[in-house]
Design an enzyme around this catalytic site. Sequence first.
Site, short mmCIF file in Angstrom:
data_model
loop_
_atom_site.label_atom_id
_atom_site.label_comp_id
_atom_site.label_asym_id
_atom_site.label_seq_id
_atom_site.Cartn_x
_atom_site.Cartn_y
_atom_site.Cartn_z
N ASP A 1 4.51 -12.00 -5.19
CA ASP A 1 4.19 -11.39 -3.89
C ASP A 1 5.23 -11.75 -2.83
O ASP A 1 5.54 -10.96 -1.94
CB ASP A 1 2.79 -11.86 -3.45
CG ASP A 1 2.11 -10.82 -2.57
OD1 ASP A 1 2.77 -9.83 -2.20
OD2 ASP A 1 0.93 -11.00 -2.24
N LYS B 1 2.36 -17.31 1.04
CA LYS B 1 3.66 -16.63 0.94
C LYS B 1 3.97 -15.84 2.21
O LYS B 1 5.13 -15.59 2.54
CB LYS B 1 3.75 -15.76 -0.32
CG LYS B 1 2.76 -14.61 -0.37
CD LYS B 1 3.34 -13.33 0.19
CE LYS B 1 2.43 -12.17 0.17
NZ LYS B 1 1.55 -11.78 1.16
N ASN C 1 4.52 -8.69 7.79
CA ASN C 1 4.88 -10.08 8.08
C ASN C 1 6.40 -10.21 8.24
O ASN C 1 6.88 -10.85 9.16
CB ASN C 1 4.36 -11.01 6.97
CG ASN C 1 2.85 -11.14 7.04
OD1 ASN C 1 2.32 -11.76 7.95
ND2 ASN C 1 2.14 -10.52 6.10
N ALA D 1 0.85 -1.21 0.00
CA ALA D 1 0.00 0.00 0.00
C ALA D 1 0.88 1.25 0.00
O ALA D 1 0.55 2.25 -0.66
CB ALA D 1 -0.89 -0.02 1.24
N SER E 1 6.68 -4.68 4.68
CA SER E 1 5.85 -5.86 4.94
C SER E 1 5.74 -6.08 6.44
O SER E 1 6.74 -6.29 7.12
CB SER E 1 6.46 -7.10 4.28
OG SER E 1 5.95 -8.26 4.93
N1 NAD Z 1 -1.34 -3.22 3.35
C1 NAD Z 1 -1.03 -3.74 2.18
O1 NAD Z 1 -0.03 -3.31 1.55
C2 NAD Z 1 -1.85 -4.84 1.60
C3 NAD Z 1 -1.68 -5.13 0.25
C4 NAD Z 1 -2.43 -6.14 -0.32
C5 NAD Z 1 -3.34 -6.84 0.47
N2 NAD Z 1 -3.46 -6.56 1.78
C6 NAD Z 1 -4.41 -7.36 2.55
O2 NAD Z 1 -5.57 -6.59 2.79
C7 NAD Z 1 -6.16 -6.98 4.05
C8 NAD Z 1 -6.32 -5.75 4.91
O3 NAD Z 1 -5.03 -5.22 5.09
P1 NAD Z 1 -4.76 -3.74 5.54
O4 NAD Z 1 -3.33 -3.51 5.30
O5 NAD Z 1 -5.73 -2.80 4.93
O6 NAD Z 1 -5.06 -3.92 7.10
P2 NAD Z 1 -5.32 -2.78 8.16
O7 NAD Z 1 -5.14 -3.41 9.48
O8 NAD Z 1 -4.54 -1.57 7.80
O9 NAD Z 1 -6.86 -2.40 7.92
C9 NAD Z 1 -7.93 -3.27 8.18
C10 NAD Z 1 -9.16 -2.39 8.31
O10 NAD Z 1 -10.28 -3.22 8.47
C11 NAD Z 1 -11.12 -2.56 9.40
N3 NAD Z 1 -12.07 -3.51 9.93
C12 NAD Z 1 -11.87 -4.52 10.80
N4 NAD Z 1 -13.04 -5.17 11.02
C13 NAD Z 1 -13.96 -4.54 10.26
C14 NAD Z 1 -15.34 -4.72 10.04
N5 NAD Z 1 -15.99 -5.67 10.70
N6 NAD Z 1 -16.00 -3.89 9.17
C15 NAD Z 1 -15.33 -2.93 8.51
N7 NAD Z 1 -14.01 -2.67 8.70
C16 NAD Z 1 -13.36 -3.49 9.56
C17 NAD Z 1 -10.19 -1.98 10.42
O11 NAD Z 1 -10.82 -0.95 11.18
C18 NAD Z 1 -9.09 -1.45 9.53
O12 NAD Z 1 -9.37 -0.14 9.10
C19 NAD Z 1 -5.20 -8.03 4.67
O13 NAD Z 1 -5.70 -9.31 4.41
C20 NAD Z 1 -3.90 -7.79 3.92
O14 NAD Z 1 -3.13 -8.98 3.81
C21 NAD Z 1 -2.76 -5.56 2.36
#
Ligand code: NAD
Length: 333
Positions: free
Chosen positions: A243, A190, A255, A138, A253
């Site tokens: 990825d 991964k 992780n 992101a 990351s």
């Molecule tokens: N951050 C990255 O670069 C990235 C890239 C690709 C995929 N992902 C994937 O995307 C998913 C989310 O990652 P992220 O980085 O955005 O996590 P994050 O922790 O930054 O955000 C998660 C969001 O979900 C919200 N949330 C939790 N429960 C909720 C609910 N019941 N209703 C609505 N919102 C709710 C939280 O308040 C938070 O804003 C993960 O599975 C991650 O692996 C992340």
Amino acid sequence: MNISIIGGGAWGTTLAQALSDNGNLVLIRDINNDFVNKINNEHLHPFFDLEIPATIKATLSLDEALNFSDVIILCVPTKAMRIVLTDISKIINNKKLFINVSKGIEPNTSKRVSEILDEVIDSKYIEGYVALSGPSHAEELILRKLTALVSASKNEAAAKKVQKLFSNDKYLRVYTTDDVIGVEAGGAIKNAIAIVSGIASGMGLGENARAMLITRGIKEIVSVVVALGGKMETAYGLSGIGDLIVTASSMNSRNFQCGLKIGSGMSIDEAVGSINQSVEGIRAIIASYEIGKKNNIELPIISTAYRLVSGEVNAKEALSLLMSRSLKEERYW
Ligand SMILES: NC(=O)c1ccc[n+]([C@@H]2O[C@H](COP(=O)([O-])OP(=O)(O)OC[C@H]3O[C@@H](n4cnc5c(N)ncnc54)[C@H](O)[C@@H]3O)[C@@H](O)[C@H]2O)c1
């Protein structure tokens, strides 16, 4: 086009900007009031404090998000996915195209998001299901840095619709595939090897060791993806190895960061707790280990990582377990 995003954290709000750049109107639903206010009143990304287009709106209301669009992007951590989908199942009243962008496996059940969706949402409300994944921090996409993703669906028209929705000729390119299992599984598994790579770095092992763990880890990721029913070529593509390349050695990351902390002596709980965002990889280690055991696949790195995260061995003991294995021929298949 109107698009709703459920989960406006690091990734959800970043995708909102890409969709907005492509001319769409986006409504984000999050349960965090501060995030919603930040997006609506200050037009800032909740995590990166960078300006985002003012047309992106946010709400606390799931009802409002569902009424806003028939395209629903699921972007909450996988552990919250069943709760979110159950809430959706209670109010959904027309067909939706679901796009899952989370990368994980459900705790306790080890299910992929497509499996959870099929269990929770009545099929009469599912227009289609697409998994959208690939090498994507992101932190980079929010700066509009060049990124490629894969849109996976059994329904070719749905995969192409999502490809068109996200792609632009400036910084985002989306490929398609019909291999939903391969894309979902690769994106999740991964993370297990990304944690292992972080542990090695945290222990002060050098780049030689990290390259070994990543390369041998690739073999294990591919084996697990194939055991789950995904295609080998998908595991070798953007959503699997692609990825892994972006995740397994980057401070962007979480992780890798989590592994780094474990390798420098933190407990698993301390390491996960010190990162204030979702860390999907610990569950990926457990799930991959269970899948390996069930399918009788040899997964030395993942099995050793499993013993480490279950508290059976510490990082040093884990390393000597790996090093004391019998010597082998280098073979990938
Ligand atoms: N951050 C990255 O670069 C990235 C890239 C690709 C995929 N992902 C994937 O995307 C998913 C989310 O990652 P992220 O980085 O955005 O996590 P994050 O922790 O930054 O955000 C998660 C969001 O979900 C919200 N949330 C939790 N429960 C909720 C609910 N019941 N209703 C609505 N919102 C709710 C939280 O308040 C938070 O804003 C993960 O599975 C991650 O692996 C992340």
